[in-house]
Design a protein around this motif. Structure first.
Motif, PDB file in Angstrom:
ATOM      1  N   SER A 115       0.836  -1.192   0.000  1.00 43.93           N
ATOM      2  CA  SER A 115       0.000   0.000   0.000  1.00 43.93           C
ATOM      3  C   SER A 115       0.876   1.249   0.000  1.00 43.93           C
ATOM      4  CB  SER A 115      -0.890   0.008   1.246  1.00 43.93           C
ATOM      5  OG  SER A 115      -0.092   0.156   2.416  1.00 43.93           O
ATOM      6  N   ASP A 116       0.275   2.384  -0.261  1.00 44.32           N
ATOM      7  CA  ASP A 116       0.959   3.672  -0.158  1.00 44.32           C
ATOM      8  C   ASP A 116       1.150   3.976   1.321  1.00 44.32           C
ATOM      9  OD1 ASP A 116       1.665   6.372  -0.010  1.00 44.32           O
ATOM     10  OD2 ASP A 116       0.428   6.925  -1.729  1.00 44.32           O
ATOM     11  N   PRO A 117       2.400   4.067   1.814  1.00 51.02           N
ATOM     12  CA  PRO A 117       2.644   4.282   3.246  1.00 51.02           C
ATOM     13  C   PRO A 117       2.259   5.663   3.750  1.00 51.02           C
ATOM     14  CG  PRO A 117       4.699   4.390   2.044  1.00 51.02           C
ATOM     15  CD  PRO A 117       3.661   3.943   1.055  1.00 51.02           C
ATOM     16  N   GLY A 118       1.835   6.546   2.854  1.00 46.69           N
ATOM     17  CA  GLY A 118       1.382   7.862   3.272  1.00 46.69           C
ATOM     18  C   GLY A 118      -0.095   7.906   3.617  1.00 46.69           C
ATOM     19  N   TYR A 119      -0.758   6.756   3.474  1.00 50.12           N
ATOM     20  CA  TYR A 119      -2.188   6.656   3.783  1.00 50.12           C
ATOM     21  C   TYR A 119      -2.422   5.480   4.720  1.00 50.12           C
ATOM     22  CZ  TYR A 119      -3.027   9.886  -0.077  1.00 50.12           C
ATOM     23  OH  TYR A 119      -3.032  10.995  -0.898  1.00 50.12           O
ATOM     24  N   TRP A 120      -3.573   5.508   5.402  1.00 45.38           N
ATOM     25  CA  TRP A 120      -3.941   4.364   6.222  1.00 45.38           C
ATOM     26  C   TRP A 120      -5.456   4.171   6.175  1.00 45.38           C
ATOM     27  CZ3 TRP A 120      -3.630   4.677  12.237  1.00 45.38           C
ATOM     28  CH2 TRP A 120      -4.378   5.745  12.719  1.00 45.38           C
ATOM     29  N   PRO A 121      -5.935   2.967   6.546  1.00 44.32           N
ATOM     30  CA  PRO A 121      -7.362   2.674   6.442  1.00 44.32           C
ATOM     31  C   PRO A 121      -8.160   3.267   7.597  1.00 44.32           C
ATOM     32  CG  PRO A 121      -6.179   0.742   7.196  1.00 44.32           C
ATOM     33  CD  PRO A 121      -5.149   1.781   6.900  1.00 44.32           C
ATOM     34  N   LEU A 123     -12.310   3.424   9.068  1.00 45.07           N
ATOM     35  CA  LEU A 123     -13.679   2.931   8.953  1.00 45.07           C
ATOM     36  C   LEU A 123     -14.633   4.109   9.060  1.00 45.07           C
ATOM     37  CD1 LEU A 123     -15.328   0.282   8.749  1.00 45.07           C
ATOM     38  CD2 LEU A 123     -15.440   0.285  11.255  1.00 45.07           C
ATOM     39  N   ASP A 124     -15.370   4.393   7.982  1.00 49.36           N
ATOM     40  CA  ASP A 124     -16.209   5.584   7.984  1.00 49.36           C
ATOM     41  C   ASP A 124     -17.542   5.352   8.692  1.00 49.36           C
ATOM     42  OD1 ASP A 124     -18.021   4.369   6.197  1.00 49.36           O
ATOM     43  OD2 ASP A 124     -17.220   5.415   4.439  1.00 49.36           O
ATOM     44  N   ALA A 125     -18.385   6.358   8.702  1.00 50.82           N
ATOM     45  CA  ALA A 125     -19.645   6.291   9.436  1.00 50.82           C
ATOM     46  C   ALA A 125     -20.612   5.263   8.862  1.00 50.82           C
ATOM     47  CB  ALA A 125     -20.311   7.669   9.435  1.00 50.82           C
ATOM     48  N   ASN A 126     -20.394   4.859   7.605  1.00 49.14           N
ATOM     49  CA  ASN A 126     -21.245   3.858   6.966  1.00 49.14           C
ATOM     50  C   ASN A 126     -20.646   2.463   7.020  1.00 49.14           C
ATOM     51  OD1 ASN A 126     -23.245   5.758   6.116  1.00 49.14           O
ATOM     52  ND2 ASN A 126     -21.853   6.410   4.484  1.00 49.14           N
ATOM     53  N   CYS A 127     -19.614   2.279   7.854  1.00 45.18           N
ATOM     54  CA  CYS A 127     -18.944   0.981   8.035  1.00 45.18           C
ATOM     55  C   CYS A 127     -18.268   0.513   6.750  1.00 45.18           C
ATOM     56  CB  CYS A 127     -19.925  -0.072   8.546  1.00 45.18           C
ATOM     57  SG  CYS A 127     -20.665   0.348  10.148  1.00 45.18           S
ATOM     58  N   VAL A 128     -17.756   1.456   5.985  1.00 42.83           N
ATOM     59  CA  VAL A 128     -17.005   1.161   4.774  1.00 42.83           C
ATOM     60  C   VAL A 128     -15.567   1.632   4.986  1.00 42.83           C
ATOM     61  CG1 VAL A 128     -16.762   1.636   2.302  1.00 42.83           C
ATOM     62  CG2 VAL A 128     -19.043   1.426   3.330  1.00 42.83           C
ATOM     63  N   TRP A 129     -14.591   0.776   4.628  1.00 44.25           N
ATOM     64  CA  TRP A 129     -13.197   1.138   4.806  1.00 44.25           C
ATOM     65  C   TRP A 129     -12.724   2.062   3.687  1.00 44.25           C
ATOM     66  CZ3 TRP A 129     -10.581   0.605   9.121  1.00 44.25           C
ATOM     67  CH2 TRP A 129     -11.034  -0.324  10.055  1.00 44.25           C
ATOM     68  N   GLN A 130     -12.072   3.146   4.086  1.00 49.24           N
ATOM     69  CA  GLN A 130     -11.504   4.123   3.165  1.00 49.24           C
ATOM     70  C   GLN A 130     -10.029   4.316   3.513  1.00 49.24           C
ATOM     71  OE1 GLN A 130     -13.523   5.173   0.865  1.00 49.24           O
ATOM     72  NE2 GLN A 130     -15.575   4.868   1.737  1.00 49.24           N
ATOM     73  N   ARG A 131      -9.257   4.761   2.532  1.00 42.54           N
ATOM     74  CA  ARG A 131      -7.861   5.103   2.816  1.00 42.54           C
ATOM     75  C   ARG A 131      -7.738   6.620   2.865  1.00 42.54           C
ATOM     76  NH1 ARG A 131      -4.661   0.967   3.237  1.00 42.54           N
ATOM     77  NH2 ARG A 131      -2.839   2.317   3.322  1.00 42.54           N
ATOM     78  N   GLU A 132      -7.140   7.120   3.955  1.00 43.22           N
ATOM     79  CA  GLU A 132      -7.005   8.557   4.160  1.00 43.22           C
ATOM     80  C   GLU A 132      -5.556   8.900   4.485  1.00 43.22           C
ATOM     81  OE1 GLU A 132      -9.739   9.858   7.128  1.00 43.22           O
ATOM     82  OE2 GLU A 132     -11.531   9.267   5.985  1.00 43.22           O
ATOM     83  N   PRO A 133      -5.146  10.157   4.265  1.00 42.24           N
ATOM     84  CA  PRO A 133      -3.773  10.556   4.600  1.00 42.24           C
ATOM     85  C   PRO A 133      -3.472  10.310   6.069  1.00 42.24           C
ATOM     86  CG  PRO A 133      -4.833  12.219   3.239  1.00 42.24           C
ATOM     87  CD  PRO A 133      -5.906  11.251   3.625  1.00 42.24           C
ATOM     88  N   LEU A 134      -2.206  10.012   6.359  1.00 39.82           N
ATOM     89  CA  LEU A 134      -1.804   9.748   7.741  1.00 39.82           C
ATOM     90  C   LEU A 134      -2.036  10.964   8.620  1.00 39.82           C
ATOM     91  CD1 LEU A 134       1.645   7.948   7.277  1.00 39.82           C
ATOM     92  CD2 LEU A 134      -0.604   6.898   7.644  1.00 39.82           C
ATOM     93  N   PRO A 135      -2.535  10.749   9.846  1.00 38.47           N
ATOM     94  CA  PRO A 135      -2.607  11.854  10.804  1.00 38.47           C
ATOM     95  C   PRO A 135      -1.210  12.200  11.310  1.00 38.47           C
ATOM     96  CG  PRO A 135      -3.228   9.800  11.859  1.00 38.47           C
ATOM     97  CD  PRO A 135      -3.036   9.481  10.402  1.00 38.47           C
TER      98      PRO A 135
END
Length: 286
Positions: A115-121, A123-135
């Motif tokens: 995976s792109d190490p600048g993002y991580w998974p 779990l959104d409000a609809n219980c769907v996994w998304q990849r977002e930028p690292l905090p």
């Protein structure tokens, strides 16, 4: 490849009686039921508001207060070896993340492999996994995907290894705490388009509880996996462990003709190798 010493991997079972993990040598051929993990779709998350760290408990209740980091575990990280920058965090994640050889004979890379190490998974409000930028609290998060290919009338066993390197131990504890609550909030989750897991049950254990003898905190989760491509329901099992500022997770998904024991055998080896490598990378010289 650097040598990775074997470790013994022991974890408890869910309170429901569903056995999600056992205890065996990491190189025992996979006859015992091991620990496991989520997939690239599920590392854990930190929270903007304080949350208790992981201890013994199930998704049916709130998580107790944290056990002091390192209590009872024969692991003594060297502060001088702790990564401080994102480049150092990524180097560490790549050194730890399980490769195909770490899962057992016959495993190969999937495409994509990393995976792109600048993002991580997330779990959104609809219980769907998304990849977002690292905090800001995370230095790197890397997922590697491997599989035992289909053959002899059997479907593939697909596994993934997730390594997340946090800036601090406390940040890693927040991730563990947030992950334990995810199955309670979303017992049914969509991993990606055409893939979902249902009926999730989770449990957390601090070191010395429920058979956890090799990590400061450990989480396990099990359920059923469905795929538009492969069908289902099939065996799904995940385990995540924390050592110092690092969390490591392994996930396995079955397919036609594949037993839970076969999936567990791979997870046993992958998780054991990664925990061993965390020690090798961070532990102080004795």
């Amino acid at each position: 490849m650097a040598y990775r010493r074997p470790v013994r991997l022991c974890c408890g079972a869910l309170a429901t009686g569903l056995v999600l993990a056992g205890c065996s040598s990491a190189g025992d051929g996979g006859n015992a039921r091991p620990a496991a993990s989520k997939d690239a779709t599920a590392s854990s998350r930190t929270s903007a508001t304080p949350a208790p760290a992981v201890s013994s408990g199930t998704s049916a209740g709130s998580t107790p207060a944290p056990t002091p980091s390192g209590t009872g575990l024969d692991f003594h990280p060297d502060p001088g070896r702790s990564p401080k920058t994102r480049a150092e965090g990524l180097r560490l994640a790549r050194a730890i993340a399980a490769a195909p050889v770490d899962w057992g004979p016959g495993y190969v890379k999937r495409n994509p492999y990393e995976s792109d190490p600048g993002y991580w998974p997330v779990l959104d409000a609809n219980c769907v996994w998304q990849r977002e930028p690292l905090p800001a609290t995370v230095l790197a998060s890397l997922t590697r995907y491997s599989e035992l290919p289909a053959g002899n009338g059997k479907g593939p066993i697909r596994v993934a290894a997730v390594v997340t390197v946090h800036r601090t131990v406390r940040d890693a504890e927040w991730e563990m705490a947030g992950t334990l609550e995810e199955a309670l909030r979303c017992p049914d989750q969509q991993l990606r388009q055409g893939e979902r897991i249902t009926g999730l049950l989770s449990q957390g254990s601090a070191f010395g509880q429920l058979g956890n003898t090799n990590a400061e905190d450990t989480l396990t989760e099990g359920g059923q996996y469905f795929s538009d491509q492969l069908g289902g329901p099939y065996y799904y099992y995940w385990m995540q462990s924390r050592m110092a500022q690092v969390t490591v997770a392994v996930v396995g998904r079955g397919a036609k003709g594949r037993s839970g024991d076969e999936v567990d055998a791979a997870l046993q080896q992958g998780a054991g190798q990664m925990l061993s490598q965390v020690e090798s990378e961070l532990e102080a010289a004795r």
